[in-house]
Motif scaffolding. Structure first.
Motif, mmCIF file in Angstrom:
data_model
loop_
_atom_site.group_PDB
_atom_site.id
_atom_site.type_symbol
_atom_site.label_atom_id
_atom_site.label_comp_id
_atom_site.label_asym_id
_atom_site.label_seq_id
_atom_site.Cartn_x
_atom_site.Cartn_y
_atom_site.Cartn_z
ATOM 1 N N GLY A 764 0.792 -1.219 0.000
ATOM 2 C CA GLY A 764 0.000 0.000 0.000
ATOM 3 C C GLY A 764 0.824 1.268 0.000
ATOM 4 O O GLY A 764 0.349 2.326 0.417
ATOM 5 N N GLU A 765 2.099 1.204 -0.475
ATOM 6 C CA GLU A 765 2.959 2.381 -0.500
ATOM 7 C C GLU A 765 2.739 3.114 -1.821
ATOM 8 O O GLU A 765 3.373 2.818 -2.839
ATOM 9 C CB GLU A 765 4.419 1.971 -0.326
ATOM 10 C CG GLU A 765 4.680 1.266 1.001
ATOM 11 C CD GLU A 765 6.092 0.723 1.096
ATOM 12 O OE1 GLU A 765 6.826 0.823 0.083
ATOM 13 O OE2 GLU A 765 6.463 0.207 2.157
ATOM 14 N N ALA A 766 1.853 4.075 -1.815
ATOM 15 C CA ALA A 766 1.425 4.727 -3.055
ATOM 16 C C ALA A 766 2.560 5.519 -3.707
ATOM 17 O O ALA A 766 2.764 5.444 -4.921
ATOM 18 C CB ALA A 766 0.231 5.636 -2.772
ATOM 19 N N GLU A 767 3.309 6.292 -2.917
ATOM 20 C CA GLU A 767 4.359 7.131 -3.490
ATOM 21 C C GLU A 767 5.457 6.287 -4.118
ATOM 22 O O GLU A 767 5.902 6.538 -5.236
ATOM 23 C CB GLU A 767 4.936 8.053 -2.404
ATOM 24 C CG GLU A 767 3.960 9.119 -1.912
ATOM 25 C CD GLU A 767 3.555 10.060 -3.039
ATOM 26 O OE1 GLU A 767 4.398 10.330 -3.924
ATOM 27 O OE2 GLU A 767 2.404 10.515 -3.028
ATOM 28 N N ALA A 768 5.911 5.254 -3.376
ATOM 29 C CA ALA A 768 6.954 4.378 -3.909
ATOM 30 C C ALA A 768 6.468 3.657 -5.164
ATOM 31 O O ALA A 768 7.198 3.500 -6.146
ATOM 32 C CB ALA A 768 7.383 3.357 -2.851
ATOM 33 N N SER A 769 5.210 3.219 -5.147
ATOM 34 C CA SER A 769 4.654 2.515 -6.308
ATOM 35 C C SER A 769 4.616 3.432 -7.528
ATOM 36 O O SER A 769 4.919 3.012 -8.643
ATOM 37 C CB SER A 769 3.254 2.005 -5.975
ATOM 38 O OG SER A 769 2.626 1.484 -7.116
ATOM 39 N N LYS A 770 4.255 4.691 -7.323
ATOM 40 C CA LYS A 770 4.190 5.633 -8.450
ATOM 41 C C LYS A 770 5.569 5.820 -9.071
ATOM 42 O O LYS A 770 5.723 5.786 -10.305
ATOM 43 C CB LYS A 770 3.647 6.973 -7.950
ATOM 44 C CG LYS A 770 3.542 8.025 -9.042
ATOM 45 C CD LYS A 770 3.003 9.338 -8.476
ATOM 46 C CE LYS A 770 2.939 10.406 -9.558
ATOM 47 N NZ LYS A 770 2.453 11.702 -9.018
ATOM 48 N N SER A 771 6.594 5.986 -8.230
ATOM 49 C CA SER A 771 7.944 6.185 -8.743
ATOM 50 C C SER A 771 8.449 4.946 -9.482
ATOM 51 O O SER A 771 9.000 5.035 -10.580
ATOM 52 C CB SER A 771 8.886 6.532 -7.588
ATOM 53 O OG SER A 771 10.218 6.609 -8.033
ATOM 54 N N LEU A 772 8.249 3.757 -8.893
ATOM 55 C CA LEU A 772 8.707 2.527 -9.535
ATOM 56 C C LEU A 772 7.969 2.276 -10.836
ATOM 57 O O LEU A 772 8.558 1.804 -11.818
ATOM 58 C CB LEU A 772 8.519 1.349 -8.572
ATOM 59 C CG LEU A 772 9.427 1.355 -7.344
ATOM 60 C CD1 LEU A 772 8.959 0.314 -6.327
ATOM 61 C CD2 LEU A 772 10.865 1.059 -7.757
ATOM 62 N N GLY A 773 6.667 2.573 -10.867
ATOM 63 C CA GLY A 773 5.906 2.387 -12.102
ATOM 64 C C GLY A 773 6.426 3.281 -13.227
ATOM 65 O O GLY A 773 6.536 2.850 -14.375
ATOM 66 N N GLU A 774 6.762 4.529 -12.889
ATOM 67 C CA GLU A 774 7.286 5.442 -13.911
ATOM 68 C C GLU A 774 8.659 4.981 -14.400
ATOM 69 O O GLU A 774 8.949 5.048 -15.596
ATOM 70 C CB GLU A 774 7.370 6.848 -13.333
ATOM 71 C CG GLU A 774 6.014 7.487 -13.068
ATOM 72 C CD GLU A 774 6.116 8.828 -12.370
ATOM 73 O OE1 GLU A 774 7.246 9.174 -11.958
ATOM 74 O OE2 GLU A 774 5.086 9.519 -12.240
ATOM 75 N N GLN A 775 9.519 4.485 -13.486
ATOM 76 C CA GLN A 775 10.819 3.981 -13.902
ATOM 77 C C GLN A 775 10.681 2.751 -14.802
ATOM 78 O O GLN A 775 11.422 2.592 -15.784
ATOM 79 C CB GLN A 775 11.658 3.634 -12.673
ATOM 80 C CG GLN A 775 12.044 4.837 -11.830
ATOM 81 C CD GLN A 775 12.873 4.444 -10.623
ATOM 82 O OE1 GLN A 775 13.850 3.724 -10.732
ATOM 83 N NE2 GLN A 775 12.454 4.903 -9.452
ATOM 84 N N SER A 776 9.719 1.870 -14.480
ATOM 85 C CA SER A 776 9.477 0.702 -15.329
ATOM 86 C C SER A 776 9.038 1.136 -16.715
ATOM 87 O O SER A 776 9.485 0.586 -17.732
ATOM 88 C CB SER A 776 8.397 -0.190 -14.696
ATOM 89 O OG SER A 776 8.743 -0.570 -13.405
ATOM 90 N N GLU A 777 8.180 2.124 -16.771
ATOM 91 C CA GLU A 777 7.705 2.636 -18.064
ATOM 92 C C GLU A 777 8.865 3.201 -18.874
ATOM 93 O O GLU A 777 8.969 2.966 -20.087
ATOM 94 C CB GLU A 777 6.649 3.707 -17.795
ATOM 95 C CG GLU A 777 5.984 4.251 -19.035
ATOM 96 C CD GLU A 777 4.913 5.269 -18.697
ATOM 97 O OE1 GLU A 777 4.684 6.177 -19.511
ATOM 98 O OE2 GLU A 777 4.305 5.155 -17.606
ATOM 99 N N ALA A 779 12.065 2.322 -18.642
ATOM 100 C CA ALA A 779 12.924 1.226 -19.085
ATOM 101 C C ALA A 779 12.327 0.517 -20.296
ATOM 102 O O ALA A 779 13.032 0.177 -21.254
ATOM 103 C CB ALA A 779 13.141 0.234 -17.937
ATOM 104 N N LEU A 780 11.012 0.290 -20.270
ATOM 105 C CA LEU A 780 10.362 -0.346 -21.419
ATOM 106 C C LEU A 780 10.459 0.546 -22.654
ATOM 107 O O LEU A 780 10.649 0.057 -23.781
ATOM 108 C CB LEU A 780 8.898 -0.634 -21.087
ATOM 109 C CG LEU A 780 8.642 -1.745 -20.055
ATOM 110 C CD1 LEU A 780 7.178 -1.761 -19.640
ATOM 111 C CD2 LEU A 780 9.040 -3.103 -20.624
#
Length: 819
Positions: A764-777, A779-780
């Motif tokens: 449930g860590e929203a801020e960390a999830s947002k940052s990791l999701g953007e980094q994954s995007e 990299a892809l």
């Protein structure tokens, strides 16, 4: 006072009394008339209290007006009565009025003549009074008549419709409705939120509908028609707390009825402390919702605060939805801790049954119940409800089940990014540098290089990981090949392994693809050799190359791979066994029995490996596949020595030709040429990475259940790893501007970030999830740029591309922003 004055005074008193009686009779008649009229109207329309007050006031006004008319403008005095007597007696002189006048009597009484005149005046006045004494007959006749008529109307009204209508108008401040209502509550205690029934009794004037209201609200709650017995039953859905109710019908309203339900012991709040296993080295985390994700092996300090005291609290388990059939978890756990089909320990299936935790009340607070829940042996998903029994015997159960996603500690993902084996071996240097990366979802504990000649025992060289490695590591490792005594035409198989720190099920081991280090012949011997059977016919089949690829696919296959994946490799293995058998029969026909025996051993090992792939985890087939590869390498050496006897791969069974020669490098003859198969692979890879990028962008913008989003992110991570392996297997073209290996590295990085994001979503860590999701995007997107650049260089050669390929490349190049 003379006698005459006394008579006049008495007449005046009687007149005043009659005047008052006329007023009262008139007032009664006027008031009664209005009351009768309004009572008749009230019977038809059932006036409210305000209208009854208006009618009552109108009656008073009518009575006052009638009394005023009956009494007259002013009250007569003694002189007026004297004149009336004189008129009735026929006297033309005012003898009576003069006789009673005090001033006249006072003046005349002062002399003798005056006294004689007074006596004569009194005599005349008395004669007039005797002739017409003062009477007031008939003055009460009209008021009495009106009063009697009003009284008769009242009697008639009461006899027809009863006294209630008249009383309602006479006493407007008193509640006297035509319809009487009584409201009764349930006989037994009711629980909060549970339906119940209120009963209303109707009496008096019948009504069509009875309506239920809350005392503090003008909105109707329920309504129903009364039965023949006047009973009305009004159903209620339930109450959250105490409330007062009234029923209304016609002009009637019941007395307020207070209904107080007792509270149900529902869940007020959760406080669930998630304590990860010690090997994970993660801090304790507190969950406030009953659905969440945890790492297998965690312990839950599960606390529930109830809304009311309870007798018991029981956890009720449900079966999770079915999933795709794979290798059983028991077999998977055993195999991932083993080494190529050699398991170390077997799990007891009976001990894998999910446990039911027992809740106990907190002695210090009866509203708090708690339990310790060990998730070391739980299934992948726990579907559960809480069943609470209240002190009144009520059972409370949540309608929608809650879910705990128990995430298994998956083995690490390890890759050999690059190596300099080809150049080093050609130069005679026997130390090869391998660039290795490893990523784990919890924590890495070790890594190694595993190398061997196929068919020989595996040798392992441990990689010293830094203390801060944590969940990921990448670096270089030198491998000395001198102890292996390599010779020309030898093949060294190398792969990397990484293990996690899973102390619950044993260390999980991840393996990279196999890398082959092929020792070439000296350059003078290498020239001119190679794939026999030239000419214009089809190229010869090379069982040695095929077996190397089969071994690669088997080693990297997950232990829980679906049966369809294993069946594909098994089919290839059987086909290669068929080719090897053809070669063995050809060698036997040429009286090369030693060669035929080696090839037959290879065929038998291939058949055994295919049988294992049909039934068990892929890794168990590796020993047989390596044994087959070792025999094929031995056969290749024998063929090198038999060049004179088998210098041409002659036509064999079915017109097919075979060879075991090491494949030639393509740089000298095929430089600048592109393989259509490679282009097709790049095209498919391009489409797959674009799909992953679109889904990652959609996931980054989606808000929903954390467990569901975490599962979607984990699935994308697996797809990214698969795409990374595909990208690394593609050879870069000479004309391409991109680098498939760089794309593979970006895809692998995206997979690691997506794993981190899945864990952040589960916590449930929203801020960390947002940052990791953007980094994954990002990299892809970088991987897409590399693939698109590799393809974009050959767009002009449209005839060599699959249909629609140019449009795909253009679309991707337009959609990607180059930084």
């Amino acid at each position: 006072m003379t006698e005459l004055q006394q008579i006049i005074h008495q007449a005046l008193v009687r007149h005043r009394g009659i005047r008052r009686r006329r007023g009262w009779l008139a007032a009664f008649a006027g008031f009664a008339a209005v009351m009768v009229l309004t009572a008749l109207l009230d019977r038809m329309w059932m006036f409210s209290g305000g209208l009854r007050w208006i009618g009552w006031i109108a009656g008073l006004v009518a009575g006052a007006f009638a009394a005023r008319l009956a009494i007259g403008a002013a009250c007569p005095d003694g002189t007026a009565i004297a004149h009336q007597i004189e008129k009735e007696a026929g006297e033309t002189a005012s003898v009576v009025a003069t006789a009673i006048d005090p001033a006249v009597r006072l003046t005349a009484g002062n002399g003798a003549i005056g006294g004689v005149m007074l006596e004569r005046l009194d005599r005349l006045a008395n004669d007039a009074v005797r002739a017409a004494p003062p009477t007031f007959r008939g003055r009460l006749r009209v008021p009495r008549s009106f009063a009697a008529a009003a009284l008769a109307a009242i009697v008639t009204l009461v006899s027809i419709q009863g006294p209630k209508g008249l009383l309602r108008m006479l006493i407007p401040w008193m509640a006297s409705p035509y319809t009487s209502l009584q409201l009764e509550g349930p006989k037994e205690a009711i629980a909060e939120g549970r339906p119940f029934t209120l009963i209303a009794q109707v009496s008096g004037v019948p009504v069509k509908v009875v309506t239920l209201y809350r005392q503090d609200s003008p909105l109707a709650i329920a309504e129903a028609a009364p039965g023949p017995d006047g009973v009305v039953r009004l159903a209620m859905n339930g109450l959250d707390g105490s409330a007062e109710f009234v029923v209304r019908a016609g002009d009637g309203q019941s007395a307020p009825l207070r209904v107080t339900p007792y509270p149900l012991p529902g869940v007020a709040s959760f406080e669930i402390d998630v304590i990860p296993p010690e090997y994970a080295a993660h801090a304790k985390e507190t969950k406030r919702e009953p659905s969440f994700s945890v790492l297998r092996g965690s312990r839950l300090d599960y606390k529930v605060r109830l809304k009311a005291p309870a007798v018991s609290l029981v956890l009720e388990r449900s079966a999770p939805p079915p999933k795709e059939e794979r290798v059983s978890r028991t077999e998977q756990a055993g195999m991932k801790r083993g080494m190529y089909g050699e398991p170390i320990g077997v799990e007891d299936p009976a001990s894998d049954q999910p446990g039911i935790p027992v809740f106990q009340p907190d002695p210090a607070d009866p509203l708090v119940w708690h339990t310790d829940w060990n998730l070391s042996r739980e299934a992948d998903e726990i579907v559960y409800r809480l069943v609470i029994k209240g002190q009144q015997g009520d059972l409370v159960r949540n309608e929608e089940p809650w879910r705990i996603n128990v995430v298994a500690d998956t083995p690490p993902v390890v890759r050999i990014l690059s190596h300099d084996g080809g150049e080093v071996i050609r130069l005679g240097n026997e130390t090869v540098q391998f660039n290795v990366s490893a990523v784990d979802d919890v924590r890495l504990s070790g890594a190694r290089l595993v190398f061997r000649k196929p068919g020989q025992p595996h040798a392992r060289q441990e990689i010293k990981l830094p203390a801060e490695a944590g969940r990921s590591w990448s670096g270089a490792e030198l491998l000395a090949l001198a102890p292996m005594n390599v010779k020309p035409l030898d093949i060294i198989a190398v792969h990397a392994e990484a293990e996690d720190s899973n102390a619950l099920e044993g260390a999980g081991i991840g393996r990279s693809e196999v890398v082959y280090l092929e020792v070439p012949l000296p350059e003078s011997e290498d020239d001119g050799g190679g794939e026999g059977g030239g000419g214009s016919g089809p190229p010869p089949v090379n069982p040695l190359e095929l077996q190397m690829e089969i071994l690669k696919a088997t080693v990297v296959m997950p232990d829980n791979a679906p049966a369809s994946d294993r069946e594909t490799v098994a089919y290839d293995q059987r086909k290669n066994a068929e080719y090897t058998g053809m070669m063995a029969r050809a060698a036997a026909g040429m009286f090369l029995q030693d060669l035929a025996d080696v090839l037959e051993k290879a065929r038998i090992s291939m058949a055994a490996a295919a049988s294992l792939l049909d039934k068990k985890a892929a890794v168990q087939a590796v020993p047989d596949e390596e044994a087959a590869l070792a025999n094929l390498i031995e056969a290749a050496k024998m063929l090198e020595d038999l060049k004179e006897s088998m210098q041409s791969a002659a036509a064999m069974e079915g017109g097919m030709t075979f060879t075991l020669s090491k494949p030639k490098p393509k740089s000298s003859s095929a430089k600048g040429e592109e393989d259509p198969g490679e282009k097709e692979s790049l095209s498919k890879l391009l489409e797959e990475v674009q799909r992953q990028l679109a889904e990652q962008q959609k996931l980054n913008q989606t808000k929903g259940e954390p467990a569901e989003l975490s599962n979607q992110q984990q699935a994308l991570a697996q797809d990214a790893r698969s795409a990374a392996r595909q990208a690394e297997s593609i050879k870069p073209s000479a004309s391409g501007r991109g680098d498939p290996k760089a794309a593979g590295e970006e895809l692998e990085r995206a997979a690691g970030l997506e794993d981190d994001n899945a864990e952040a979503l589960a916590r449930g860590e929203a801020e960390a999830s947002k940052s990791l999701g953007e980094q994954s995007e990002q990299a892809l997107a970088k991987a897409l740029r590399e693939i698109a650049a590799q393809l974009g260089s050959g767009i002009s050669e449209s005839e060599t591309y699959p249909p629609g390929y140019e449009r795909l490349v253009d679309d991707y190049l337009r959609s990607i922003s180059y930084e």
